[in-house]
Design a protein around this motif. Structure first.
Motif, PDB file in Angstrom:
ATOM      1  N   GLN A 181      10.191   3.357  -8.271  1.00 39.21           N
ATOM      2  CA  GLN A 181       9.874   4.007  -6.911  1.00 39.21           C
ATOM      3  C   GLN A 181       8.499   3.722  -6.544  1.00 39.21           C
ATOM      4  O   GLN A 181       7.554   4.166  -7.053  1.00 39.21           O
TER       5      GLN A 181
ATOM      6  N   THR B   9      15.689  -0.979  -1.776  1.00 39.33           N
ATOM      7  CA  THR B   9      16.264  -0.513  -0.495  1.00 39.33           C
ATOM      8  C   THR B   9      15.288  -1.084   0.682  1.00 39.33           C
ATOM      9  O   THR B   9      15.776  -1.253   1.685  1.00 39.33           O
TER      10      THR B   9
ATOM     11  N   SER C 122      10.734   4.594  -2.286  1.00 38.27           N
ATOM     12  CA  SER C 122      11.931   4.136  -2.662  1.00 38.27           C
ATOM     13  C   SER C 122      11.671   2.899  -3.528  1.00 38.27           C
ATOM     14  O   SER C 122      10.429   2.439  -3.882  1.00 38.27           O
ATOM     15  N   SER C 123      12.588   2.055  -3.807  1.00 40.63           N
ATOM     16  CA  SER C 123      12.494   0.945  -4.568  1.00 40.63           C
ATOM     17  C   SER C 123      12.288  -0.135  -3.380  1.00 40.63           C
ATOM     18  O   SER C 123      12.537  -0.268  -2.423  1.00 40.63           O
TER      19      SER C 123
ATOM     20  N   ARG D  93      10.286   9.833   5.042  1.00 39.54           N
ATOM     21  CA  ARG D  93      11.827   9.818   4.986  1.00 39.54           C
ATOM     22  C   ARG D  93      11.893  10.209   3.354  1.00 39.54           C
ATOM     23  O   ARG D  93      11.506   9.649   2.544  1.00 39.54           O
TER      24      ARG D  93
END
Ligand code: PCA
Length: 322
Positions: A143, A206, A202-203, A163
């Motif tokens: 991440q 995504t 995130s990764s 987010r």
């Protein structure tokens, strides 16, 4: 005459098999082209084959059958017999589900797999207490942080709408002075387009799936953790299967775990390149920023250990001893 008899017998057998054939709908939260979804589709066809057609699994990606945050409950209550869900999003039900989102505890694929070796049995037991049978799980790539301007310190983050996808990401927002807003990946592009969210963790996967270069400019690889998607079955649906179908599910799950891990590794470099090709600046975060994030990670690690009690401590100790 003989041939006709055999043909008739085959027909009858076929009819008997299809009379008993079960069809299971399998909700997935992520896009059909995402590696988790492709892996699940392969798992589904493996089950169809290995069960000799007795169990047919149909995957429904992109939250089309149940949204991401509805999937686990749907499987628990039998509205869906099987489903895939990001487990750490359910840390509010049990801290054990958040074991894969402790910042900077396991930051590479290899160390993450070791953590999961230590945690897996406890996670499966916790799921079983919720009427769920754990089948397999696959990690997301490491991440990192997405922003729409360069960031050199945590102070730069103040007030940004961030987010979140689980309690760890929401807590990280709080500790960095950002404002958490929970959004499923399927709604991420829209949240960025409308300004509901301006940044996230995130990764690369995504970010790539959601084409976030249309809204954001920077991806910082911080390798904070690797959360997992888990595939689980409703316990009553499981108990309703004969042994052959259960074996097919277990065998195909073992393959899906191995193949999914490889897919995740492959998708990491592919999607980071995709972000760059989309025009984003992709690279490691600066040392000063990383040090600040690690200090926040330590706070969160202690909070998790406090919440998870002896069971949690035993997992982390077993992981560290390995
Ligand atoms: N993608 C998922 C969870 C972790 C990840 O890399 C998401 O952002 O919803």
């Amino acid at each position: 005459m003989r041939i006709t008899t055999i043909a008739a017998a085959t027909l009858i057998l076929g009819a008997a098999a299809s009379a008993h054939a079960e069809k299971w709908d399998m909700p997935l939260a992520y896009a059909a082209t995402n590696f988790h979804s492709e892996n699940a589709a392969e798992f589904a066809s493996c089950v169809g084959e290995k069960s000799g057609g007795a169990l047919e699994i149909v995957t429904h990606p992109s939250g089309s059958l149940f949204k991401g945050n509805e999937i686990k409950r749907a499987v628990q209550t039998g509205q869906a017999p099987i489903g895939e869900r990001l487990l750490s999003a359910h840390q509010n039900e049990s801290p054990i589900f958040g074991v894969d989102s402790i910042p900077f505890l396991a930051t590479s694929f290899d160390s993450h797999e070791k953590l999961w070796e230590a945690a897996g049995p406890t996670v499966a037991k916790t799921l079983e207490e919720q009427n769920l049978v754990y089948l397999y799980s696959v990690p997301w790539p490491p991440q990192g942080l997405y922003f729409k301007k360069a960031m050199t310190s945590v102070a730069d983050m103040k007030g940004i709408k961030f987010r979140s996808y689980n309690s760890a990401t929401a807590r990280m927002a709080e500790l960095t002075g950002m404002l958490p807003v929970q959004v499923e990946a399927a709604e991420l592009s829209q949240a960025l387009a409308t300004g509901v969210a301006e940044a996230f963790i995130s990764s690369g996967a995504t970010g790539y799936d959601r084409k976030v270069w249309e809204h954001l400019t920077h991806f910082y690889e911080v390798d904070a953790w690797l959360p997992r998607n888990a595939v689980m079955v409703n316990k009553d649906s499981w108990d309703g299967l004969d042994e052959a179908a259960q074996t097919a599910l277990r065998d195909c799950a073992a393959d899906a775990k191995t193949n999914g891990l490889q897919r995740s590794k492959d998708y990491t470099s592919f999607t980071l390149k995709g972000l760059k090709d989309g025009g984003m600046t992709v690279g490691r975060a600066g040392d000063a920023l990383v040090d600040e994030l690690k200090a926040i990670g330590e706070t969160m690690t202690n909070e998790w250990l406090d919440a998870a009690g002896d069971e949690g401590k035993a997992i982390v100790e077993a992981y560290k001893a390995n």
